[in-house]
Design a protein around this motif. Structure first.
Motif, PDB file in Angstrom:
ATOM      1  N   PRO A 153      79.153 -12.519  45.103  1.00 33.38           N
ATOM      2  CA  PRO A 153      77.818 -13.007  45.451  1.00 33.38           C
ATOM      3  C   PRO A 153      77.850 -13.821  46.734  1.00 33.38           C
ATOM      4  N   GLN A 154      76.696 -13.893  47.388  1.00 33.45           N
ATOM      5  CA  GLN A 154      76.609 -14.729  48.594  1.00 33.45           C
ATOM      6  C   GLN A 154      76.539 -16.200  48.225  1.00 33.45           C
ATOM      7  N   VAL A 155      75.932 -16.461  47.049  1.00 36.95           N
ATOM      8  CA  VAL A 155      75.794 -17.837  46.580  1.00 36.95           C
ATOM      9  C   VAL A 155      76.169 -17.886  45.107  1.00 36.95           C
ATOM     10  N   LEU A 156      76.855 -18.948  44.716  1.00 33.43           N
ATOM     11  CA  LEU A 156      77.185 -19.150  43.313  1.00 33.43           C
ATOM     12  C   LEU A 156      76.324 -20.296  42.782  1.00 33.43           C
ATOM     13  N   LEU A 157      75.656 -20.040  41.647  1.00 28.81           N
ATOM     14  CA  LEU A 157      74.791 -21.064  41.063  1.00 28.81           C
ATOM     15  C   LEU A 157      75.343 -21.464  39.702  1.00 28.81           C
ATOM     16  N   LEU A 158      75.523 -22.762  39.487  1.00 28.44           N
ATOM     17  CA  LEU A 158      76.057 -23.235  38.212  1.00 28.44           C
ATOM     18  C   LEU A 158      75.062 -24.198  37.582  1.00 28.44           C
ATOM     19  N   ASP A 159      74.579 -23.839  36.403  1.00 31.82           N
ATOM     20  CA  ASP A 159      73.560 -24.649  35.734  1.00 31.82           C
ATOM     21  C   ASP A 159      74.198 -25.436  34.592  1.00 31.82           C
ATOM     22  N   GLU A 160      74.533 -26.674  34.835  1.00 27.94           N
ATOM     23  CA  GLU A 160      75.192 -27.532  33.848  1.00 27.94           C
ATOM     24  C   GLU A 160      76.322 -26.794  33.142  1.00 27.94           C
ATOM     25  N   PRO A 161      77.266 -26.236  33.879  1.00 29.24           N
ATOM     26  CA  PRO A 161      78.246 -25.332  33.256  1.00 29.24           C
ATOM     27  C   PRO A 161      79.175 -26.034  32.278  1.00 29.24           C
ATOM     28  N   LEU A 162      79.325 -27.342  32.384  1.00 28.92           N
ATOM     29  CA  LEU A 162      80.336 -28.002  31.556  1.00 28.92           C
ATOM     30  C   LEU A 162      79.734 -28.837  30.429  1.00 28.92           C
ATOM     31  N   SER A 163      78.412 -28.844  30.339  1.00 31.81           N
ATOM     32  CA  SER A 163      77.758 -29.759  29.398  1.00 31.81           C
ATOM     33  C   SER A 163      78.063 -29.466  27.942  1.00 31.81           C
ATOM     34  N   ALA A 164      78.415 -28.207  27.639  1.00 32.71           N
ATOM     35  CA  ALA A 164      78.637 -27.863  26.235  1.00 32.71           C
ATOM     36  C   ALA A 164      80.098 -28.057  25.821  1.00 32.71           C
ATOM     37  N   LEU A 165      80.927 -28.577  26.733  1.00 38.02           N
ATOM     38  CA  LEU A 165      82.366 -28.631  26.455  1.00 38.02           C
ATOM     39  C   LEU A 165      82.850 -30.039  26.106  1.00 38.02           C
ATOM     40  N   ASP A 166      84.039 -30.111  25.511  1.00 38.08           N
ATOM     41  CA  ASP A 166      84.643 -31.411  25.191  1.00 38.08           C
ATOM     42  C   ASP A 166      84.993 -32.166  26.466  1.00 38.08           C
ATOM     43  N   ALA A 167      85.040 -33.483  26.356  1.00 33.33           N
ATOM     44  CA  ALA A 167      85.278 -34.341  27.524  1.00 33.33           C
ATOM     45  C   ALA A 167      86.526 -33.936  28.310  1.00 33.33           C
ATOM     46  N   LYS A 168      87.605 -33.661  27.595  1.00 32.19           N
ATOM     47  CA  LYS A 168      88.862 -33.397  28.287  1.00 32.19           C
ATOM     48  C   LYS A 168      88.818 -32.074  29.050  1.00 32.19           C
ATOM     49  N   ILE A 169      88.300 -31.031  28.376  1.00 34.07           N
ATOM     50  CA  ILE A 169      88.191 -29.719  29.012  1.00 34.07           C
ATOM     51  C   ILE A 169      87.204 -29.771  30.162  1.00 34.07           C
ATOM     52  N   ARG A 170      86.204 -30.610  30.004  1.00 38.66           N
ATOM     53  CA  ARG A 170      85.187 -30.766  31.031  1.00 38.66           C
ATOM     54  C   ARG A 170      85.825 -31.206  32.353  1.00 38.66           C
ATOM     55  N   VAL A 171      86.692 -32.208  32.262  1.00 41.37           N
ATOM     56  CA  VAL A 171      87.332 -32.730  33.471  1.00 41.37           C
ATOM     57  C   VAL A 171      88.283 -31.681  34.060  1.00 41.37           C
ATOM     58  N   GLU A 172      89.034 -31.016  33.177  1.00 43.01           N
ATOM     59  CA  GLU A 172      89.984 -29.996  33.604  1.00 43.01           C
ATOM     60  C   GLU A 172      89.268 -28.878  34.360  1.00 43.01           C
ATOM     61  N   LEU A 173      88.202 -28.398  33.738  1.00 37.31           N
ATOM     62  CA  LEU A 173      87.479 -27.249  34.277  1.00 37.31           C
ATOM     63  C   LEU A 173      86.718 -27.615  35.557  1.00 37.31           C
ATOM     64  N   ARG A 174      86.342 -28.884  35.650  1.00 35.89           N
ATOM     65  CA  ARG A 174      85.652 -29.374  36.833  1.00 35.89           C
ATOM     66  C   ARG A 174      86.517 -29.128  38.078  1.00 35.89           C
ATOM     67  N   TYR A 175      87.793 -29.490  37.988  1.00 31.28           N
ATOM     68  CA  TYR A 175      88.687 -29.307  39.143  1.00 31.28           C
ATOM     69  C   TYR A 175      89.017 -27.841  39.359  1.00 31.28           C
ATOM     70  N   GLU A 176      89.040 -27.095  38.262  1.00 30.34           N
ATOM     71  CA  GLU A 176      89.274 -25.654  38.335  1.00 30.34           C
ATOM     72  C   GLU A 176      88.149 -24.982  39.130  1.00 30.34           C
ATOM     73  N   ILE A 177      86.922 -25.372  38.833  1.00 35.18           N
ATOM     74  CA  ILE A 177      85.764 -24.811  39.535  1.00 35.18           C
ATOM     75  C   ILE A 177      85.846 -25.140  41.027  1.00 35.18           C
ATOM     76  N   ARG A 178      86.202 -26.387  41.321  1.00 39.98           N
ATOM     77  CA  ARG A 178      86.313 -26.802  42.718  1.00 39.98           C
ATOM     78  C   ARG A 178      87.421 -26.021  43.438  1.00 39.98           C
ATOM     79  N   ARG A 179      88.552 -25.838  42.747  1.00 39.84           N
ATOM     80  CA  ARG A 179      89.671 -25.098  43.357  1.00 39.84           C
ATOM     81  C   ARG A 179      89.230 -23.673  43.697  1.00 39.84           C
ATOM     82  N   ILE A 180      88.613 -22.997  42.721  1.00 43.00           N
ATOM     83  CA  ILE A 180      88.184 -21.614  42.926  1.00 43.00           C
ATOM     84  C   ILE A 180      87.133 -21.542  44.028  1.00 43.00           C
TER      85      ILE A 180
END
Lengths: 351, 263
Positions: A153-180
Motif C-alpha cells: 500500500p501507499q499508506v498504512l493506517l493503524l486504528d488502535e492496533p494494540l488496544s486489545a492486547l496485554d500490556a507487555k505484548i503491547r509494548v513489544e509489538l509497538r517497537y515491532e511496528i516501528r521497526r517494520i
C-alpha cells in the motif's frame, strides 16, 4: 507538495456538532504520524476518511498528487489494521496474507513468494498453515499487519492496533511496528488514545480534542511545549498552580503565600497558571531553586519511580522521584519541601 | 469431587416426555410391520417403495426443496447481511416480515396466491412459481433466524472493511468472506427448510402440484399399512436433517469458542 494531504477535511454525521472540524495536515513520504486524543475526539473518523470508509463533508484528501476524496476504499491503495484484528476466520494465515493479491488475480507463485516474505517480516515464517483461532492476540495482530502490507500500500493506517492486547505484548509489538515501518519506509497514520504509545512511536503527533486539531509536533515538542491547555493536561501528568503575579518583570509569583519565580515571559493578567511536570520536582530544599512546602498525603511505589502526592494550598501536587536503593521515603502526614528550578515551569494565562 | 445427582422427579419428567414422544412413533412402526398377517415383516415398506408414484412425488418434492433452498438462502443471506451492515433500523421490520408464515396460516397464504396469480394479467398458477414462492416464504423464519444468528457471531463490519481495504468487490466479500463464515448457520437453515418442504401438504395440494405430502395423504385414504411406513420415512428425513444441523453446528461453535478464548 507532501505525499499525503488532508486538506481542511470536516465530517458531520448529521448531529449538531461535527465529528471532525477543519482537519488540515500534510504528511511526508515515510513519516509516521499518530493521531492522539480521548475517545470521540474524531481521530478514528479522520483515519476512516483516509481509508475511504467515510466521505468528508467538506475538504479533500490527496495522495501522491491524486485526489482520492471520493474514491471507494477498494480502489485506494491503502492498507488498514483494525483494533479487532479482523482476520478472516475461514482462511489460514497464509491465505489471509495473500487475500489482497488473490483479489487482483496475481499469479500463484507471486502470491506465495509475497506471503513468505511478509511472514518472515513479522517473524512468523512457520505459521502460514495455522488458522487465526489457533494464534494469540499478538500473533493475530502481526498477521493483520502482514496482510495490510502484502498489497504494497501507499499508506498504512493503524486504528488502535494494540488496544486489545496485554500490556507487555503491547509494548513489544509497538517497537515491532516501528521497526517494520522504518524498514519499509512506509507512510503511516497511527490512531491511539495511549499517549505513551504515540510519544514512543511517532515522528509527529497530532493531538485532537472534540473534532479539532489541538497541536501538531514532534513528541518532545508536544510534551515539553504544549500550546493549549488541553494538550498540557492530556499528554503526561501536569501540576497546575494558580498563582498571583507579584512582579511581572522578574517573574515572581505568589501561590498561597509561598513565593517562587519562573523564567520566560508572563502572559497578561493578575492571575496566571504555573505548569510543572512531576519529574521536574525534587524532594528536599535545594540551593538556588524554588522551594515550596506542603503536606505529604500519598505515596505510591511504582518500581522505577516513586509517585508522591503533596497538598499545596488548594491542589495536590504530584512529584515523581526516581527510585534508588538508598532512597529514604518520607512519611505520610509529614511536611515535605519540594524544589524546582525556575526554567522547569511554564506559565499560561488563567482564562 | 462428588457429582451432584439430579433429583428423582427430574428423571420422572424426562421419562414422561420421552414416552410422549416415542410411544406414538413406536406404535406406528409396530403397526407398519403387520401387513402380512400373523408375522412382522417389512412388506409395507416394500409395497411403498415399489410404487412408481412414490418416486415421482418424492422426486418432485426434492426438486421443490432444492429450488426453495437456493432462492431462499441467496435472498436471506444478502438481506440479513445488508440489514446488519447498513440498515440496522429496519431490522425489526424484517424480523416481523420473516415471521409471516407463523402469523398467516398456510391455507390463507395459498388462497391469496391463487387469487392474485390465478387469472390474467398475472397468470402464474400453471407454473410452479407460486408454489416455490410460497415455500420460500415458509422458509423465511428458519433461514433468517439461523443466518442472522450466524452474522451476529462474526464481526461482519470489520471483516467487510478489511476486505474492502484489500481491494475486494462486494461479490468477492460475499462469496469469499461472508458465505464461508456462515457455513454452519446457512446449513442449519438449509436442512430445516429441506425438512419442512419435504413434508409440506397445504401449498402443494391446493396449488395442485405433485409432492410427497399430498401423496402420503392420498395413499392414506386408500391403504392401511403403507402410509404408516411412509410417515416414518418422512419422519426419518426430518430427524436426519436435524441431526445434520447439530453436527455442522457443533463444528462452528467449537471454532467460535476457541476464537473467543484467544482474546
Amino acid at each position: 507538495m507532501a505525499f499525503l494531504e488532508i486538506q481542511h477535511a470536516s465530517k458531520n454525521f448529521g448531529g449538531e456538532t461535527a465529528a471532525v472540524k477543519d482537519f488540515d495536515l500534510a504528511i511526508e513520504r515515510g513519516e509516521l504520524v499518530s493521531f492522539l486524543g480521548p475517545s470521540g475526539c474524531g481521530k478514528t473518523t479522520t483515519l476512516r476518511m483516509v481509508a475511504g470508509f467515510e466521505q468528508p463533508t467538506t475538504g479533500n484528501i490527496v495522495l501522491d498528487g491524486v485526489d482520492i476524496t471520493n474514491m471507494p476504499p477498494s480502489k485506494r491503495n491503502v492498507g488498514m489494521v483494525f483494533q479487532a484484528y479482523a482476520l478472516f476466520p475461514n482462511m489460514t494465515v497464509g491465505d489471509n496474507v495473500g487475500f489482497g493479491l488473490k483479489v487482483v488475480k496475481r499469479p500463484k507463485e507471486e502470491i506465495q513468494a509475497r506471503v513468505h516474505e511478509m511472514l518472515s517480516l513479522i517473524k512468523m515464517p512457520e505459521l502460514g498453515t495455522r488458522y487465526p483461532y489457533q494464534l494469540s492476540g499478538g500473533q493475530q495482530q502481526r498477521v493483520a499487519l502482514a496482510r495490510a502490507l502484502a498489497i504494497k500500500p501507499q499508506v498504512l493506517l493503524l486504528d488502535e492496533p494494540l488496544s486489545a492486547l496485554d500490556a507487555k505484548i503491547r509494548v513489544e509489538l509497538r517497537y515491532e511496528i516501528r521497526r517494520i515501518q522504518q524498514e519499509l519506509g512506509i507512510t503511516t497514520i497511527y490512531v491511539t488514545h495511549d499517549q505513551e504509545e504515540a510519544l514512543a512511536l511517532s515522528d509527529r503527533v497530532v493531538v485532537m480534542s472534540a473534532g479539532r486539531m489541538e497541536q501538531v509536533g514532534k513528541p518532545w515538542e508536544i510534551y515539553n511545549y504544549p500550546t493549549t491547555e488541553f494538550v498540557a493536561g492530556f499528554v503526561g501528568t501536569l501540576n497546575q498552580l494558580r498563582s498571583r503575579v507579584v512582579n511581572a518583570t522578574t517573574g515572581e509569583l505568589d501561590y498561597h503565600g509561598q513565593r517562587f519565580t519562573v523564567s520566560g515571559e508572563l502572559p497578561a493578567g493578575e492571575t496566571v497558571i504555573a505548569m510543572l511536570r512531576p519529574e521536574q520536582l525534587s524532594m528536599g530544599a535545594h540551593e538556588g531553586e524554588n522551594q515550596l512546602t506542603g503536606e505529604l498525603i500519598s505515596l505510591a511505589f511504582l518500581g522505577a519511580i516513586v509517585r508522591m502526592g503533596i497538598r499545596l494550598g488548594e491542589t495536590i501536587v504530584t512529584l515523581d522521584a526516581l527510585n534508588e536503593r538508598r532512597l529514604a521515603l518520607p512519611k505520610i502526614g509529614e511536611p515535605l519541601t519540594i524544589s524546582f528550578p525556575p526554567h522547569a515551569a511554564w506559565v499560561m494565562s488563567a482564562s | 469431587m462428588k457429582k451432584k445427582r439430579a433429583p428423582i422427579w427430574v428423571w420422572l419428567i424426562f421419562i414422561l416426555g420421552m414416552a410422549y414422544f416415542f410411544i406414538p412413533l413406536l406404535s406406528t412402526f409396530e403397526f407398519s410391520l403387520r401387513m402380512v398377517k400373523g408375522t412382522y415383516s417389512f412388506e409395507a415398506y416394500r409395497v411403498a417403495f415399489s410404487d412408481p408414484a412414490f418416486y415421482k412425488n418424492f422426486g418432485y418434492s426434492l426438486l421443490w426443496a432444492m429450488l426453495t433452498i437456493i432462492i431462499s438462502s441467496v435472498m436471506v443471506v444478502w438481506t440479513a447481511y445488508w440489514v446488519q451492515l447498513r440498515m440496522r433500523r429496519i431490522r425489526p421490520v424484517v424480523e416481523f416480515v420473516t415471521l409471516m408464515p407463523f402469523v398467516v396460516p398456510a391455507v390463507v397464504l395459498t388462497f391469496g396466491l391463487v387469487r392474485m396469480y390465478g387469472r390474467p394479467p398475472l397468470l402464474l398458477t400453471p407454473t410452479p412459481i407460486p408454489l416455490i414462492a410460497g415455500y420460500v416464504v415458509l422458509s423465511f423464519p428458519y433461514m433468517y433466524r439461523a443466518v442472522d444468528a450466524g452474522l451476529r457471531g462474526i464481526d461482519i463490519h470489520t471483516l467487510t472493511e478489511a476486505a474492502q481495504s484489500l481491494g475486494a468487490s462486494w461479490g468477492t466479500i460475499l462469496f469469499r468472506v461472508i458465505f464461508p463464515n456462515l457455513r454452519g448457520a446457512i446449513l442449519s437453515g438449509v436442512f430445516l427448510t429441506f425438512a419442512i418442504v419435504m413434508g409440506e401438504f397445504t401449498f402443494a395440494s391446493l396449488l395442485y402440484w405433485p409432492a410427497f405430502g399430498p401423496y402420503i395423504e392420498e395413499i392414506g385414504s386408500m391403504r392401511a399399512y403403507t402410509p404408516q411406513a411412509l410417515s416414518l420415512v418422512s419422519f426419518m428425513l426430518t430427524f436426519l436433517s436435524i441431526s445434520a444441523i447439530q453436527w455442522f453446528g457443533r463444528g462452528s461453535r467449537e471454532q467460535q469458542a476457541q476464537v473467543a478464548g484467544a482474546h
